[in-house]
Design an enzyme around this catalytic site. Sequence first.
Site, PDB file in Angstrom:
ATOM      1  N   GLY A  28      59.422 -23.658 -16.721  1.00 48.41           N
ATOM      2  CA  GLY A  28      58.817 -23.089 -15.509  1.00 48.41           C
ATOM      3  C   GLY A  28      59.534 -21.795 -15.138  1.00 48.41           C
ATOM      4  O   GLY A  28      60.758 -21.752 -15.124  1.00 48.41           O
ATOM      5  N   ARG A  89      56.079 -24.013 -21.884  1.00 50.63           N
ATOM      6  CA  ARG A  89      56.723 -25.293 -22.197  1.00 50.63           C
ATOM      7  C   ARG A  89      56.338 -25.561 -23.644  1.00 50.63           C
ATOM      8  O   ARG A  89      55.183 -25.364 -24.035  1.00 50.63           O
ATOM      9  CB  ARG A  89      56.225 -26.393 -21.271  1.00 50.63           C
ATOM     10  N   ASP A 120      66.929 -27.385 -17.812  1.00 44.79           N
ATOM     11  CA  ASP A 120      67.545 -28.412 -18.643  1.00 44.79           C
ATOM     12  C   ASP A 120      66.916 -28.556 -20.043  1.00 44.79           C
ATOM     13  O   ASP A 120      67.602 -28.551 -21.056  1.00 44.79           O
ATOM     14  CB  ASP A 120      67.399 -29.728 -17.862  1.00 44.79           C
ATOM     15  N   THR A 144      65.714 -21.639 -12.866  1.00 39.76           N
ATOM     16  CA  THR A 144      64.737 -22.600 -12.343  1.00 39.76           C
ATOM     17  C   THR A 144      64.855 -22.631 -10.824  1.00 39.76           C
ATOM     18  O   THR A 144      65.960 -22.480 -10.296  1.00 39.76           O
ATOM     19  CB  THR A 144      64.953 -24.029 -12.896  1.00 39.76           C
ATOM     20  N   ASP A 146      64.531 -25.217  -9.155  1.00 43.19           N
ATOM     21  CA  ASP A 146      64.880 -26.583  -8.757  1.00 43.19           C
ATOM     22  C   ASP A 146      66.348 -26.795  -8.362  1.00 43.19           C
ATOM     23  O   ASP A 146      66.681 -27.789  -7.721  1.00 43.19           O
ATOM     24  CB  ASP A 146      64.522 -27.570  -9.876  1.00 43.19           C
ATOM     25  N   ASP A 148      68.777 -27.739 -10.234  1.00 45.05           N
ATOM     26  CA  ASP A 148      69.111 -29.075 -10.741  1.00 45.05           C
ATOM     27  C   ASP A 148      69.944 -29.032 -12.024  1.00 45.05           C
ATOM     28  O   ASP A 148      69.895 -29.963 -12.824  1.00 45.05           O
ATOM     29  CB  ASP A 148      67.814 -29.871 -10.983  1.00 45.05           C
ATOM     30  N   ARG A 190      61.312 -31.028  -8.667  1.00 44.31           N
ATOM     31  CA  ARG A 190      61.374 -32.097  -9.668  1.00 44.31           C
ATOM     32  C   ARG A 190      62.177 -33.279  -9.104  1.00 44.31           C
ATOM     33  O   ARG A 190      61.846 -33.716  -8.015  1.00 44.31           O
ATOM     34  CB  ARG A 190      61.995 -31.563 -10.963  1.00 44.31           C
TER      35      ARG A 190
END
Length: 340
Positions: A28, A89, A120, A144, A146, A148, A190
């Site tokens: 993304g 992706r 990731d 990202t 996110d 994360d 996410r």
Amino acid sequence: MICVIFNLRIEQGRYGYMKKIAVLTSGGDSPGMNAAVRAVVRKAIYHNIEVYGVYQGYLGLITDDIHKLELGSVGDTIQRGGTFLYSARCPEFKDQAVREKGIKNLLKRGIEGLVVIGGDGSYRGAQRISEECTDIQTIGIPGTIDNDINGTDFTIGFDTALNTIIDSVDRIRDTASSHARTFIIEVMGRDCGDLALWSGLAVGAETIIIPEVEVDIKDIAEKIQHGIDRGKKHSIIIVAEGCMSGEACAAELTKYINVDARVSVLGHIQRGGSPTGEDRVLASRLGGYAVELLMQGETAKGVGIKDNRLRATDFDEIFNTANSKPINQRMLELTKELSI
Ligand code: F6P
């Protein structure tokens, strides 16, 4: 003199002088990816290293969509959202035979280093390349919204997405107030609740629902009802997509209280827009650092920023779930204290 010695040391990679590297953006997209690519390209060219752009992430690696980038290729990109290298992706890249194709496309150009900007999943592809071909060093840059990824306090794009959410919720608050409504706003992230937590604190949300904390809808309903009883005209609930959808949250809530709730899913608007100053600076610092690490012969590492210092962390450590980024408990407590 010191400078010359320093340059010699830094430019001497594991396999002698590094001459060619490639960069790709994967997964993304996130605002600031362009700024990171720009930093990689400019820093490398400054050190007499040729740079190749791999278009469409790992897909371009397989299909040989690889083109030389010049200084001008990254002109006028620092302020742009998205990624001019395109992103995709690419589940096929999990297949070793497919990866081999991609590795060959790098080797035939004499490319010795690959910078992967993504999340990731993108890091895992880079790790595999470095395991299967020791002639190619890989470095990951966390791109990202996110936030994360282990090994960094912030990922590129998080701050811009956060500001987009804040801007959107401020607007929603106007209409929520006019109509005395409860609004449930679903945000991305996410499995990580950072976007919800940070935006919730920044907009003064009554309730923040994140995957890291067990949710008690009855409790939330009682809190909203208590607010209404005290004369509160509207409520804002921020729900992280990794916990439940906005619609599911509304359905659960109305089992306990009678509210005129509206749901707003912010969706991909969170991924676009011009990167904030924070993201541009972060992307530039991490992009430059990634090239430095390649010149030093480092491989299989992700770069990041911790306590405002540049850090490199082995992919293995980044993937170790025992090191998973914990949610900021103090911040979480604070949101409860401030939303009474
Ligand atoms: O990882 C970034 C992200 O925007 C997540 O927050 C979200 O769950 C996902 O990507 C959406 O993916 P896609 O753009 O493929 O629908």
